[in-house]
Design a protein around this motif. Structure first.
Motif, PDB file in Angstrom:
ATOM      1  N   THR A   1      -3.362   0.408  -3.348  1.00  0.00           N
ATOM      2  CA  THR A   1      -2.978  -0.906  -2.984  1.00  0.00           C
ATOM      3  C   THR A   1      -3.078  -1.734  -4.140  1.00  0.00           C
ATOM      4  O   THR A   1      -3.988  -1.961  -4.806  1.00  0.00           O
ATOM      5  CB  THR A   1      -3.946  -1.131  -1.683  1.00  0.00           C
TER       6      THR A   1
ATOM      7  N   ARG B   1       0.933  -1.313   0.044  1.00  0.00           N
ATOM      8  CA  ARG B   1       0.180   0.025   0.003  1.00  0.00           C
ATOM      9  C   ARG B   1       0.721   1.391  -0.037  1.00  0.00           C
ATOM     10  O   ARG B   1       1.914   1.397   0.814  1.00  0.00           O
ATOM     11  CB  ARG B   1      -0.916   0.039   1.117  1.00  0.00           C
TER      12      ARG B   1
ATOM     13  N   GLU C   1      -8.133   4.353  -2.931  1.00  0.00           N
ATOM     14  CA  GLU C   1      -8.711   4.550  -1.902  1.00  0.00           C
ATOM     15  C   GLU C   1      -9.129   6.066  -1.844  1.00  0.00           C
ATOM     16  O   GLU C   1      -8.486   6.881  -1.196  1.00  0.00           O
ATOM     17  CB  GLU C   1      -7.933   4.178  -0.598  1.00  0.00           C
ATOM     18  N   ARG C   2     -10.145   6.153  -2.720  1.00  0.00           N
ATOM     19  CA  ARG C   2     -10.614   7.647  -2.835  1.00  0.00           C
ATOM     20  C   ARG C   2      -9.536   8.565  -3.236  1.00  0.00           C
ATOM     21  O   ARG C   2      -9.604   9.717  -2.744  1.00  0.00           O
ATOM     22  CB  ARG C   2     -11.305   7.832  -1.576  1.00  0.00           C
TER      23      ARG C   2
END
Length: 226
Positions: free
Chosen positions: A219, A170, A213-214
């Motif tokens: 990731t 990530r 993730e927005r």
């Protein structure tokens, strides 16, 4: 050093050895031919007959200036322009032994030492090998499940390397931008383009996907583990 380089060096040394050997042989051949020719000419002045007798051979050997040729060079009757003529010859082995083969042997020895030292060394296991989602990072390259190299652009490669070594695979957007474009004021659009073009390459060669993730982080995930 990659696996092919030792063999390139080996064959370069072998070729150099061969060239040096041939060059030395030709030089010795010219030297021998000149001596045999002058000895033959002097012999014909003393005995201008195209018949080889013991006296002819003795005279020929007596006029040879190279001691190694005496008893080894020989005469034979040949046909030139429909006339019989005496010709002087010398065995190839004799010329070879008279040529200076030391440079060629030195190069050949270097080739042998080189290939034994570098060409046949067993490849050590890559302790830094990383595998995730059927993609393997090894020795600075990425490979698919069949160990075929996956071709990434330089920027794609850097990002994939970051993903592979990051905890949980990530990376925040800031981590990526700081690593790839530390001096760029607004790399957001460049990052989006890089991610968009990287996704189909990953999906074509592995089970990996990049999940956003927005827009705050990305990731790298394995579809079988999701």
């Amino acid at each position: 050093m990659n696996r092919k380089q030792p063999f390139f060096v080996f064959w370069a040394l072998v070729l150099s050895s061969l060239i040096a050997s041939i060059s030395s042989y030709k030089s010795a051949q010219q030297y021998v031919s000149a001596d045999m020719q002058q000895a033959l000419e002097l012999t014909l002045l003393e005995q201008p007959k195209h018949v080889i007798t013991p006296d002819t051979i003795q005279s020929f050997n007596g006029h040879l200036q190279i001691a190694e040729l005496r008893g080894k060079a020989y005469l034979q009757v040949g046909m030139q322009q429909r006339e019989l003529q005496l010709e002087a010859h010398c065995p190839t082995v004799t010329i070879l032994t008279m040529s200076d083969q030391r440079p060629a042997m030195a190069l050949a020895s270097m080739a042998l030492i080189w290939i034994l030292a570098f060409g046949f060394r067993p490849h050590r296991a890559d302790n830094n090998k990383l595998t995730f989602g059927q993609l393997t990072l090894s020795d600075g390259r990425f490979f698919d499940a069949a160990m075929r190299e996956v071709k990434f652009t330089p920027m794609q490669y850097q990002l994939m390397e970051l993903f592979f070594v990051a905890p949980d695979h990530r990376l925040s957007k800031e981590e990526i931008c700081d690593a790839l474009w530390p001096k760029k004021e607004d790399p957001n659009e460049t990052l989006y383009t890089l991610i968009r073009r990287l996704k189909p390459v990953l999906e074509a060669h592995s089970r990996l996907h990049i999940v956003s993730e927005r827009g705050r982080a990305y990731t790298l995930t394995d579809s079988q583990l999701s």
